[in-house]
Scaffold this motif. Structure first.
Motif, PDB file in Angstrom:
ATOM      1  N   GLN A 158       6.264   6.432  57.764  1.00 44.08           N
ATOM      2  CA  GLN A 158       6.029   7.682  58.738  1.00 44.08           C
ATOM      3  C   GLN A 158       6.811   8.875  59.995  1.00 44.08           C
ATOM      4  O   GLN A 158       6.766   9.149  60.087  1.00 44.08           O
ATOM      5  CB  GLN A 158       3.934   8.465  59.068  1.00 44.08           C
ATOM      6  N   GLN A 159       8.080   7.884  59.540  1.00 46.73           N
ATOM      7  CA  GLN A 159       9.235   8.162  60.243  1.00 46.73           C
ATOM      8  C   GLN A 159       9.655   9.517  59.964  1.00 46.73           C
ATOM      9  O   GLN A 159      10.021  10.470  61.074  1.00 46.73           O
ATOM     10  CB  GLN A 159      10.555   7.432  59.993  1.00 46.73           C
ATOM     11  N   ASP A 160       9.180  10.247  59.560  1.00 40.95           N
ATOM     12  CA  ASP A 160      10.328  11.738  58.594  1.00 40.95           C
ATOM     13  C   ASP A 160       9.373  12.785  59.493  1.00 40.95           C
ATOM     14  O   ASP A 160       9.092  13.641  60.540  1.00 40.95           O
ATOM     15  CB  ASP A 160      10.238  12.609  57.431  1.00 40.95           C
ATOM     16  N   ILE A 161       7.612  12.719  59.969  1.00 44.03           N
ATOM     17  CA  ILE A 161       6.098  13.370  59.905  1.00 44.03           C
ATOM     18  C   ILE A 161       6.735  12.975  62.106  1.00 44.03           C
ATOM     19  O   ILE A 161       7.236  13.797  62.843  1.00 44.03           O
ATOM     20  CB  ILE A 161       5.400  12.345  60.514  1.00 44.03           C
ATOM     21  N   HIS A 162       7.395  11.911  62.494  1.00 44.40           N
ATOM     22  CA  HIS A 162       7.221  11.861  63.798  1.00 44.40           C
ATOM     23  C   HIS A 162       8.260  11.877  64.118  1.00 44.40           C
ATOM     24  O   HIS A 162       8.993  12.261  65.867  1.00 44.40           O
ATOM     25  CB  HIS A 162       6.969  10.192  63.990  1.00 44.40           C
ATOM     26  N   SER A 163       9.718  11.861  62.906  1.00 43.04           N
ATOM     27  CA  SER A 163      10.889  12.365  64.079  1.00 43.04           C
ATOM     28  C   SER A 163      11.189  13.994  64.823  1.00 43.04           C
ATOM     29  O   SER A 163      11.751  15.005  65.024  1.00 43.04           O
ATOM     30  CB  SER A 163      11.727  12.402  63.038  1.00 43.04           C
ATOM     31  N   LEU A 164       9.989  14.959  64.155  1.00 44.29           N
ATOM     32  CA  LEU A 164       9.260  15.948  64.705  1.00 44.29           C
ATOM     33  C   LEU A 164       9.039  15.978  65.885  1.00 44.29           C
ATOM     34  O   LEU A 164       8.938  16.942  66.525  1.00 44.29           O
ATOM     35  CB  LEU A 164       8.371  17.313  63.887  1.00 44.29           C
ATOM     36  N   ARG A 165       8.994  15.424  66.423  1.00 42.63           N
ATOM     37  CA  ARG A 165       8.260  15.673  67.644  1.00 42.63           C
ATOM     38  C   ARG A 165       9.574  15.887  68.665  1.00 42.63           C
ATOM     39  O   ARG A 165      10.741  15.686  68.813  1.00 42.63           O
ATOM     40  CB  ARG A 165       7.941  14.021  68.169  1.00 42.63           C
TER      41      ARG A 165
END
Length: 716
Positions: free
Chosen positions: A523-530
């Motif tokens: 889920q790198q793409d999701i957590h790059s939203l932080r």
């Protein structure tokens, strides 16, 4: 026996509904009509228990096994994949199934990293090991949901944990976990706790009062626990060695409510019920924050902590506001209820004093050098953007509040599976009373019947065709997104347009499991939203050192002027709560974590002192796994190297407490050393309420680092 499966409406779920949460994947040879609840008796460990270690030859497992063997635990060997031979004079086998056949274990201690823990647990379930104890933090939540879907389909294996100190029988000298052995003494008090540090201080309080413990179950602080309060209560109810019970809960979930329901039923069916006392942590919880434990947050429909407190109190549970009080309280309860009141002297041949036994601290978390768990929360704008990629746009405040309804997909902690939560109102004060939970199988998703029931509850079953169809599609989309993106909660507000008969979606708020990325690199793409820029700078700095730091209250609130430095999330929560109950107001929550060192303590001071509101710092340490003298040296180091301008009150209890207190007292520095929490808290609040800062130089400045060094030198 009261079922431990409930809707949020407090009514027992019928057996056919329970089955909806069960996966059809079934490793066990169990009969079809047996269920996971049948494994509660597997918690009854003791001298007879044959214990296996998974990850046996690893550093942490080796150190832990040595201590447990010395304590008296019957370790029979261990497993290291693709290895055979001997370790600690015991057999090493390549698989759990081989170990099951040759060593015939009753339990396994899973001492592997979070990345591999789910696979290790699954292997133990497949081998039908009766009791599985998992201690690692940061196991991805969706990995554990999959594990629970397997557990719910069988009746051979029982899980304790994960993210838990484990289980220990002080009478039977059997430890499966990493509890600080010197604190425990054989006796007749059973304990079930979410928090490790709070349970250790509770144990120490009992020991000081001349009482001991029977069976102590650490259910852990994860969102989904393999064994919860009702399971533990059911085990302790029939345990002949247990005469009284202590529960230690906290913010998040509804297992404390189910415990209160269990107690009410227990008292109805039992002529002489065992007395029960409890402590809850997290009264000062702030929305959007997670206080150290992965499960220390409220999901939509969760009861407020004060409601949990009242439910337990109304059930006749004696409520305590600090663990140091449990010794005196349990003595009174045992005397009142006519218990045999076995003291630790009864077991003098087995007693180990925790004041006198030096021991190295065991590190609870195999992955403690990674960032602390900080689940990702997306705001409305980011959540709307993500939802749009799934084909759903959002509206801005489309209708009045009274017309909006809540629709969310989250985790049913009691049934250990996902659920759809719906409420006919979005008013925060009314959501719980008007909400309903619809649990469903993690592996299979919600059935058509479940979705129909959701529509009926929202009174959308007779809505215009377009709105009804879009609601069904939204539910299916959220369920898909929940699993694909490893979410914790996907919350939306919905209404039906009077103009177009279409479904309007507004104010989405999504949160995701940080461990899926930190541990499993998913889920790198999701957590790059932080967005780091939206987080307080000290909170980000703290993560890098494995510290949880949260600034409390409005930054302009000068009455929040007590800095807190505590080891352990549960104890840190309770410290903030206890100060508030006594008239103080903490400026922050700070958990140094299980790997607290002198350097970590120094860093903690740096974080606390960035807040200009802080007038006094309260260091509250229970040295279960952390050594009291090490903490004291960290406090001294902070005074030597930082420009300390505020007084510090230090309370150190537990392992090496006398040495730690001595170091503080003899330092020659403006430190207040206390043994008793009440005295320490009283002093902290007194200093916080003073008009000027104590221990100032004549020029009005606080004692600086150079002065601190000079004072220390003069003492030497």
């Amino acid at each position: 026996m009261l079922s431990h499966h409930f809707h949020s409406s407090t009514k027992p779920i019928p057996f056919f509904s329970i089955l909806r949460c069960h996966s059809r994947a079934n490793f066990s040879t169990s009969q079809k009509h047996q269920v996971y609840a049948d494994t509660i008796s597997n918690l009854r460990i003791g001298k007879h228990t044959r214990v296996l270690y998974q990850g046996f030859t690893g550093k942490q497992a080796t150190a832990n096994a040595k201590q447990s063997i010395e304590y008296g635990t019957k370790i029979v060997g261990g497993v290291t994949p693709n290895k055979t031979g001997e370790h600690l004079g015991l057999p090493v086998l390549p698989s759990v199934r081989a170990a099951k056949e040759q060593l015939k274990p009753d339990a396994t201690a899973v001492f592997v990293s979070a990345q591999h823990a789910a696979a290790a647990i699954e292997e133990a379930i497949e081998a039908e090991i009766p009791l599985i104890v998992a201690v690692a933090e940061h196991i991805p939540v969706h990995d554990m949901l999959r594990i629970h879907s397997i557990l719910n389909s069988q009746s051979k294996s029982r899980l304790v944990g994960a993210n838990a100190p484990g289980i220990i029988s002080a009478i039977g000298k059997c430890r499966i976990g990493f509890q600080p052995l010197p604190a425990f003494s054989p006796g007749n008090i059973g304990i079930i706790a979410k928090s490790g540090t709070l349970s250790y201080e509770t144990v120490a309080s009992l020991t000081r009062a001349g009482l001991g413990q029977s069976l102590c179950i650490g259910m852990g602080g994860d969102i989904v626990a393999g064994t919860d309060f009702v399971d533990g209560l059911s085990a302790l109810e029939t345990d002949d060695d247990t005469e009284a019970i202590i529960l230690i809960g906290e913010v998040g979930g509804n297992t404390e409510i189910h415990a209160a329901e269990w107690v009410n039923e227990y008292k109805k069916r039992t002529r002489k019920p065992k007395p029960i006392a409890a402590l809850l942590g997290g009264y000062c919880w702030q929305e959007g924050k997670i206080y150290g434990h992965a499960g220390a947050f409220e999901s939509p429909g969760d009861p407020k902590l004060r409601f949990k407190y009242k439910s337990l109190q109304d059930a006749g549970v004696i409520m305590v506001d600090h663990p140091a009080k449990f010794g005196r309280v349990m003595k009174i309860l045992l005397s009142h209820y006519g218990g045999s009141h076995h003291s630790i002297s009864t077991f003098s041949s087995q007693h180990r004093g925790y004041h006198t036994i030096g021991r190295r601290p065991m590190v609870r978390n195999m992955e403690r050098n990674i960032l602390q768990r900080r689940n990702l929360h997306l705001g409305t704008d980011q959540s709307s953007d993500l939802l749009r990629t799934y084909g759903f746009g959002t509206a801005t405040s489309p209708t009045k509040l009274s017309e909006l309804q809540l629709l969310a997909v989250t985790i049913d902690r009691s049934n250990r599976c996902p659920c759809i939560i719906v409420s006919r109102t979005t008013n925060p004060n009314k959501i719980r009373k008007r909400s309903k939970s619809f649990p469903y199988s993690y592996m299979e998703g919600p059935s058509n019947q479940t979705i129909t029931e959701v529509l009926e509850y929202l009174q959308l079953d007779s809505a215009p065709r377009v709105a009804k169809s879009r609601t069904v599609k939204l539910i299916q989309t959220l369920v898909t997104m929940f699993k694909e993106r490893e979410a914790l909660t996907l919350e939306t507000q919905i209404s039906v347009s009077n103009d177009t008969d279409d479904l309007l979606i507004s104010n989405p708020k999504f949160s995701f499991d940080d461990s899926s990325f930190r541990t499993a690199k998913r889920q790198q793409d999701i957590h790059s939203l932080r967005k780091i820029t939206t987080i307080e700078v000290p909170e980000v700095e703290a993560e890098k050192d494995g510290i949880i730091y949260i600034k409390l209250h409005d930054p302009t609130d000068s009455t929040a002027n007590i800095g807190t430095l505590v080891n352990g999330a549960g104890l840190a929560m309770n410290t903030v709560d206890a100060l508030a109950r006594r008239g103080g107001k903490a400026a922050n929550f700070l958990d140094t974590g299980g790997k607290a060192t002198s350097e970590t303590v120094k860093k903690s001071f740096e974080l606390i002192l960035q807040d200009p509101r802080v007038k006094v710092v309260f260091v509250n340490i229970f040295g279960g796994l952390t050594l009291g003298d090490m903490i004291a040296k960290g406090v001294i180091m902070a005074f030597e190297e930082l420009d300390m301008r505020v007084p510090v009150v230090v309370r150190i209890r537990g392992t090496n407490e006398k040495l730690g207190q001595q170091i503080i007292t003899e330092s020659g520095l403006p430190l207040y050393a206390f043994d008793d929490f009440e005295e320490a808290a009283e002093k902290v609040i007194e200093l916080a309420n003073k008009d000027d800062v104590a221990y100032q130089n004549k020029d009005g400045k606080g004692i600086d680092g150079a002065t601190a060094k000079a004072l220390k030198k003069s003492r030497l």
